[in-house]
Write a protein that holds these residues in place. Structure first.
Motif, short mmCIF file in Angstrom:
data_model
loop_
_atom_site.label_atom_id
_atom_site.label_comp_id
_atom_site.label_asym_id
_atom_site.label_seq_id
_atom_site.Cartn_x
_atom_site.Cartn_y
_atom_site.Cartn_z
N MET A 36 0.82 -1.20 0.00
CA MET A 36 0.00 0.00 0.00
C MET A 36 0.86 1.25 0.00
SD MET A 36 -3.13 1.02 2.56
CE MET A 36 -2.08 1.14 4.00
N TYR A 37 1.92 1.25 0.78
CA TYR A 37 2.82 2.40 0.79
C TYR A 37 3.49 2.57 -0.57
CZ TYR A 37 2.48 3.34 5.79
OH TYR A 37 2.02 3.70 7.03
N GLU A 38 3.85 1.46 -1.19
CA GLU A 38 4.52 1.53 -2.49
C GLU A 38 3.58 2.07 -3.56
OE1 GLU A 38 7.17 -1.24 -5.53
OE2 GLU A 38 6.33 -2.11 -3.71
N TYR A 39 2.28 1.80 -3.43
CA TYR A 39 1.32 2.37 -4.39
C TYR A 39 1.39 3.89 -4.34
CZ TYR A 39 -2.91 3.42 -6.97
OH TYR A 39 -3.78 3.91 -7.90
N GLY A 40 1.53 4.43 -3.15
CA GLY A 40 1.62 5.88 -3.03
C GLY A 40 2.81 6.45 -3.77
N SER A 41 3.96 5.80 -3.65
CA SER A 41 5.16 6.34 -4.28
C SER A 41 5.20 6.08 -5.78
CB SER A 41 6.41 5.73 -3.62
OG SER A 41 6.43 4.32 -3.78
N SER A 47 -6.59 23.49 6.98
CA SER A 47 -5.58 22.51 6.54
C SER A 47 -6.29 21.25 6.06
CB SER A 47 -4.65 22.15 7.70
OG SER A 47 -3.86 23.24 8.08
N VAL A 48 -5.71 20.61 5.05
CA VAL A 48 -6.21 19.32 4.56
C VAL A 48 -5.03 18.38 4.47
CG1 VAL A 48 -7.33 18.11 2.66
CG2 VAL A 48 -8.06 20.44 3.23
N GLY A 49 -5.14 17.22 5.06
CA GLY A 49 -4.07 16.23 5.04
C GLY A 49 -4.37 15.11 4.05
N LEU A 50 -3.46 14.90 3.10
CA LEU A 50 -3.62 13.86 2.08
C LEU A 50 -2.38 12.97 2.04
CD1 LEU A 50 -4.92 16.16 -0.81
CD2 LEU A 50 -6.32 14.79 0.77
N HIS A 51 -2.58 11.73 1.63
CA HIS A 51 -1.49 10.77 1.51
C HIS A 51 -1.57 10.10 0.14
CE1 HIS A 51 -2.34 11.17 5.82
NE2 HIS A 51 -1.09 10.86 6.03
N GLY A 52 -0.41 9.92 -0.49
CA GLY A 52 -0.38 9.28 -1.79
C GLY A 52 -0.96 7.89 -1.77
N ARG A 53 -0.75 7.16 -0.68
CA ARG A 53 -1.23 5.79 -0.60
C ARG A 53 -2.72 5.70 -0.31
NH1 ARG A 53 0.83 7.04 4.42
NH2 ARG A 53 -0.38 6.33 6.24
#
Length: 229
Positions: free
Chosen positions: A1-6, A179-185
Protein backbone atom coordinates in the motif's frame (compact mmCIF):
# COMPACT_ATOMS: atom_id res chain seq x y z
CA UNK A 1 0.00 0.00 0.00
CA UNK A 2 2.82 2.40 0.79
CA UNK A 3 4.52 1.53 -2.49
CA UNK A 4 1.32 2.37 -4.39
CA UNK A 5 1.62 5.88 -3.03
CA UNK A 6 5.16 6.34 -4.28
CA UNK A 7 4.63 4.61 -7.65
CA UNK A 8 1.22 6.02 -8.57
CA UNK A 9 -0.76 7.86 -5.93
CA UNK A 10 1.55 10.76 -5.18
CA UNK A 11 1.89 11.50 -8.89
CA UNK A 12 -1.89 11.54 -9.34
CA UNK A 13 -2.35 13.97 -6.45
CA UNK A 14 0.47 16.14 -7.75
CA UNK A 15 -1.13 16.28 -11.21
CA UNK A 16 -4.47 17.33 -9.72
CA UNK A 17 -3.00 20.16 -7.67
CA UNK A 18 -0.85 21.37 -10.52
CA UNK A 19 -3.91 21.44 -12.80
CA UNK A 20 -5.39 24.01 -10.40
CA UNK A 21 -2.02 25.76 -9.97
CA UNK A 22 -2.23 25.15 -6.22
CA UNK A 23 1.05 24.76 -4.27
CA UNK A 24 1.58 22.04 -1.68
CA UNK A 25 3.51 21.50 1.50
CA UNK A 26 4.85 17.95 1.48
CA UNK A 27 5.66 16.36 4.83
CA UNK A 28 8.52 14.25 3.50
CA UNK A 29 10.47 11.49 5.20
CA UNK A 30 14.11 11.52 4.20
CA UNK A 31 14.19 7.84 3.26
CA UNK A 32 11.18 8.22 0.96
CA UNK A 33 12.91 11.06 -0.89
CA UNK A 34 16.06 8.97 -1.27
CA UNK A 35 14.10 6.02 -2.66
CA UNK A 36 12.10 8.13 -5.12
CA UNK A 37 14.43 10.82 -6.51
CA UNK A 38 12.21 11.41 -9.56
CA UNK A 39 9.28 12.42 -7.36
CA UNK A 40 11.55 14.49 -5.13
CA UNK A 41 12.79 16.44 -8.14
CA UNK A 42 9.26 16.90 -9.48
CA UNK A 43 8.16 18.38 -6.16
CA UNK A 44 11.07 20.79 -6.09
CA UNK A 45 10.65 21.80 -9.72
CA UNK A 46 6.93 22.35 -9.14
CA UNK A 47 7.65 24.92 -6.44
CA UNK A 48 6.19 22.82 -3.64
CA UNK A 49 7.52 23.04 -0.09
CA UNK A 50 9.35 20.06 1.41
CA UNK A 51 8.92 20.02 5.17
CA UNK A 52 10.72 17.52 7.38
CA UNK A 53 8.80 14.42 8.49
CA UNK A 54 11.54 12.37 10.10
CA UNK A 55 13.96 10.11 8.26
CA UNK A 56 11.54 7.17 8.39
CA UNK A 57 7.88 6.81 9.38
CA UNK A 58 8.48 5.77 12.98
CA UNK A 59 6.88 6.27 16.37
CA UNK A 60 9.65 8.10 18.22
CA UNK A 61 8.09 7.67 21.66
CA UNK A 62 10.51 4.91 22.70
CA UNK A 63 13.42 5.70 20.36
CA UNK A 64 16.59 7.07 22.03
CA UNK A 65 17.08 10.81 21.82
CA UNK A 66 20.40 10.39 20.01
CA UNK A 67 18.78 8.34 17.23
CA UNK A 68 15.93 10.80 16.80
CA UNK A 69 18.42 13.67 16.63
CA UNK A 70 20.43 11.81 13.99
CA UNK A 71 17.27 11.18 11.92
CA UNK A 72 16.29 14.85 12.09
CA UNK A 73 19.72 16.00 10.95
CA UNK A 74 19.78 13.44 8.10
CA UNK A 75 16.42 14.68 6.84
CA UNK A 76 17.34 18.36 7.14
CA UNK A 77 20.54 17.85 5.15
CA UNK A 78 18.76 15.82 2.48
CA UNK A 79 15.97 18.35 1.95
CA UNK A 80 18.39 21.26 1.90
CA UNK A 81 20.49 19.45 -0.70
CA UNK A 82 17.42 18.80 -2.85
CA UNK A 83 16.00 22.31 -2.62
CA UNK A 84 19.19 24.35 -2.36
CA UNK A 85 17.74 26.33 0.56
CA UNK A 86 17.24 25.93 4.32
CA UNK A 87 14.42 23.74 5.56
CA UNK A 88 11.76 25.91 7.23
CA UNK A 89 9.05 23.50 8.44
CA UNK A 90 8.74 20.27 10.39
CA UNK A 91 6.13 17.66 11.33
CA UNK A 92 7.21 14.39 12.95
CA UNK A 93 3.70 13.05 13.53
CA UNK A 94 4.48 10.48 16.23
CA UNK A 95 6.63 12.46 18.60
CA UNK A 96 8.77 11.74 21.64
CA UNK A 97 9.32 13.82 24.75
CA UNK A 98 12.41 15.24 23.01
CA UNK A 99 10.99 16.08 19.59
CA UNK A 100 10.03 19.70 20.14
CA UNK A 101 13.39 20.58 21.71
CA UNK A 102 15.33 18.82 18.95
CA UNK A 103 13.28 20.46 16.21
CA UNK A 104 13.61 23.92 17.73
CA UNK A 105 17.39 23.60 17.27
CA UNK A 106 17.07 23.35 13.46
CA UNK A 107 18.78 26.41 11.96
CA UNK A 108 16.36 28.51 9.92
CA UNK A 109 13.24 26.67 11.10
CA UNK A 110 10.11 28.84 10.86
CA UNK A 111 7.45 26.49 12.21
CA UNK A 112 6.44 23.10 13.54
CA UNK A 113 3.13 21.40 12.79
CA UNK A 114 3.25 18.81 15.59
CA UNK A 115 -0.01 20.00 17.15
CA UNK A 116 -3.74 19.44 16.67
CA UNK A 117 -5.03 21.87 19.28
CA UNK A 118 -6.10 24.92 17.24
CA UNK A 119 -7.26 26.14 13.85
CA UNK A 120 -4.84 29.04 13.64
CA UNK A 121 -1.08 29.36 14.19
CA UNK A 122 0.20 30.41 17.59
CA UNK A 123 3.48 31.13 19.34
CA UNK A 124 4.94 28.65 21.77
CA UNK A 125 7.18 30.16 24.44
CA UNK A 126 9.47 27.61 25.98
CA UNK A 127 13.27 27.52 26.00
CA UNK A 128 12.99 28.95 22.48
CA UNK A 129 10.17 30.81 20.79
CA UNK A 130 8.58 28.57 18.17
CA UNK A 131 5.68 29.12 15.77
CA UNK A 132 3.14 26.30 15.68
CA UNK A 133 0.96 25.82 12.59
CA UNK A 134 -1.40 23.05 13.72
CA UNK A 135 -2.09 20.02 11.55
CA UNK A 136 -5.40 18.14 11.39
CA UNK A 137 -6.56 14.55 11.62
CA UNK A 138 -10.15 15.59 10.87
CA UNK A 139 -9.79 17.15 7.41
CA UNK A 140 -7.52 14.24 6.63
CA UNK A 141 -7.90 11.23 4.36
CA UNK A 142 -6.99 8.99 7.28
CA UNK A 143 -10.76 9.21 7.82
CA UNK A 144 -11.10 6.47 5.19
CA UNK A 145 -9.52 4.05 7.67
CA UNK A 146 -11.32 5.10 10.86
CA UNK A 147 -14.47 3.37 12.16
CA UNK A 148 -17.44 5.50 11.16
CA UNK A 149 -15.23 7.59 8.89
CA UNK A 150 -15.40 8.06 5.13
CA UNK A 151 -16.41 5.09 2.99
CA UNK A 152 -16.40 6.86 -0.38
CA UNK A 153 -14.97 9.93 -2.06
CA UNK A 154 -18.41 11.53 -1.72
CA UNK A 155 -18.10 11.20 2.06
CA UNK A 156 -14.67 12.80 2.09
CA UNK A 157 -15.70 15.60 -0.26
CA UNK A 158 -18.68 16.36 1.99
CA UNK A 159 -16.42 16.40 5.06
CA UNK A 160 -14.06 18.92 3.44
CA UNK A 161 -16.92 21.00 2.03
CA UNK A 162 -18.62 21.20 5.43
CA UNK A 163 -15.39 22.37 7.06
CA UNK A 164 -14.77 24.96 4.37
CA UNK A 165 -18.36 26.26 4.41
CA UNK A 166 -18.28 26.74 8.18
CA UNK A 167 -14.94 28.54 8.06
CA UNK A 168 -16.17 30.68 5.18
CA UNK A 169 -19.12 31.84 7.31
CA UNK A 170 -16.85 32.54 10.27
CA UNK A 171 -14.54 34.41 7.90
CA UNK A 172 -17.06 37.23 7.74
CA UNK A 173 -15.65 38.45 11.06
CA UNK A 174 -12.06 37.17 11.00
CA UNK A 175 -9.73 35.35 8.56
CA UNK A 176 -9.67 31.57 8.88
CA UNK A 177 -7.20 28.80 8.05
CA UNK A 178 -8.09 25.35 6.75
CA UNK A 179 -5.58 22.51 6.54
CA UNK A 180 -6.21 19.32 4.56
CA UNK A 181 -4.07 16.23 5.04
CA UNK A 182 -3.62 13.86 2.08
CA UNK A 183 -1.49 10.77 1.51
CA UNK A 184 -0.38 9.28 -1.79
CA UNK A 185 -1.23 5.79 -0.60
CA UNK A 186 -4.78 6.85 0.37
CA UNK A 187 -6.14 9.69 -1.74
CA UNK A 188 -3.90 8.68 -4.63
CA UNK A 189 -6.30 5.89 -5.59
CA UNK A 190 -8.62 6.92 -8.45
CA UNK A 191 -11.88 6.60 -6.53
CA UNK A 192 -10.54 8.76 -3.71
CA UNK A 193 -8.63 11.23 -5.86
CA UNK A 194 -11.97 12.32 -7.24
CA UNK A 195 -12.82 13.95 -3.90
CA UNK A 196 -9.61 15.99 -4.03
CA UNK A 197 -10.39 17.22 -7.54
CA UNK A 198 -13.99 18.10 -6.66
CA UNK A 199 -12.99 19.97 -3.52
CA UNK A 200 -10.40 22.08 -5.34
CA UNK A 201 -12.96 22.77 -8.05
CA UNK A 202 -15.51 23.84 -5.43
CA UNK A 203 -13.19 26.14 -3.48
CA UNK A 204 -11.78 27.71 -6.65
CA UNK A 205 -15.17 29.35 -7.25
CA UNK A 206 -14.82 31.46 -4.08
CA UNK A 207 -13.09 34.82 -4.17
CA UNK A 208 -10.53 35.84 -1.55
CA UNK A 209 -9.30 32.29 -0.88
CA UNK A 210 -5.53 32.05 -0.54
CA UNK A 211 -4.07 28.70 -1.57
CA UNK A 212 -0.62 28.57 -0.05
CA UNK A 213 2.15 26.50 1.40
CA UNK A 214 2.75 26.37 5.13
CA UNK A 215 5.95 28.33 4.67
CA UNK A 216 3.90 31.24 3.34
CA UNK A 217 1.52 30.96 6.29
CA UNK A 218 4.50 31.08 8.65
CA UNK A 219 6.04 34.13 6.98
CA UNK A 220 2.68 35.93 6.98
CA UNK A 221 2.10 35.16 10.66
CA UNK A 222 5.62 36.18 11.65
CA UNK A 223 5.31 39.53 9.88
CA UNK A 224 1.71 40.23 10.94
CA UNK A 225 1.65 38.76 14.46
CA UNK A 226 5.30 38.72 15.60
CA UNK A 227 6.29 36.92 18.77
CA UNK A 228 6.21 39.02 21.90
CA UNK A 229 8.57 39.06 24.82
Amino acid sequence: MYEYGSRVGAWRILDIFESFNVPLTIFATGKALELNPALAQALVQGGHELAGHGYRWLDYKDIPRSIEKQHIHLTVKLIEKLTGRPLVGWYTGRISAHTRTLVSDIAGLLYTSDAYNDDLPYWLYDKKTLLVIPYTLVNNDIQYFLPGGCATSADFFQLLKDAFDQLWLEGNSAPKLMSVGLHGRISGHPARARAVYQFLQYVADFESVWFCRREEIARHWISTFPASG
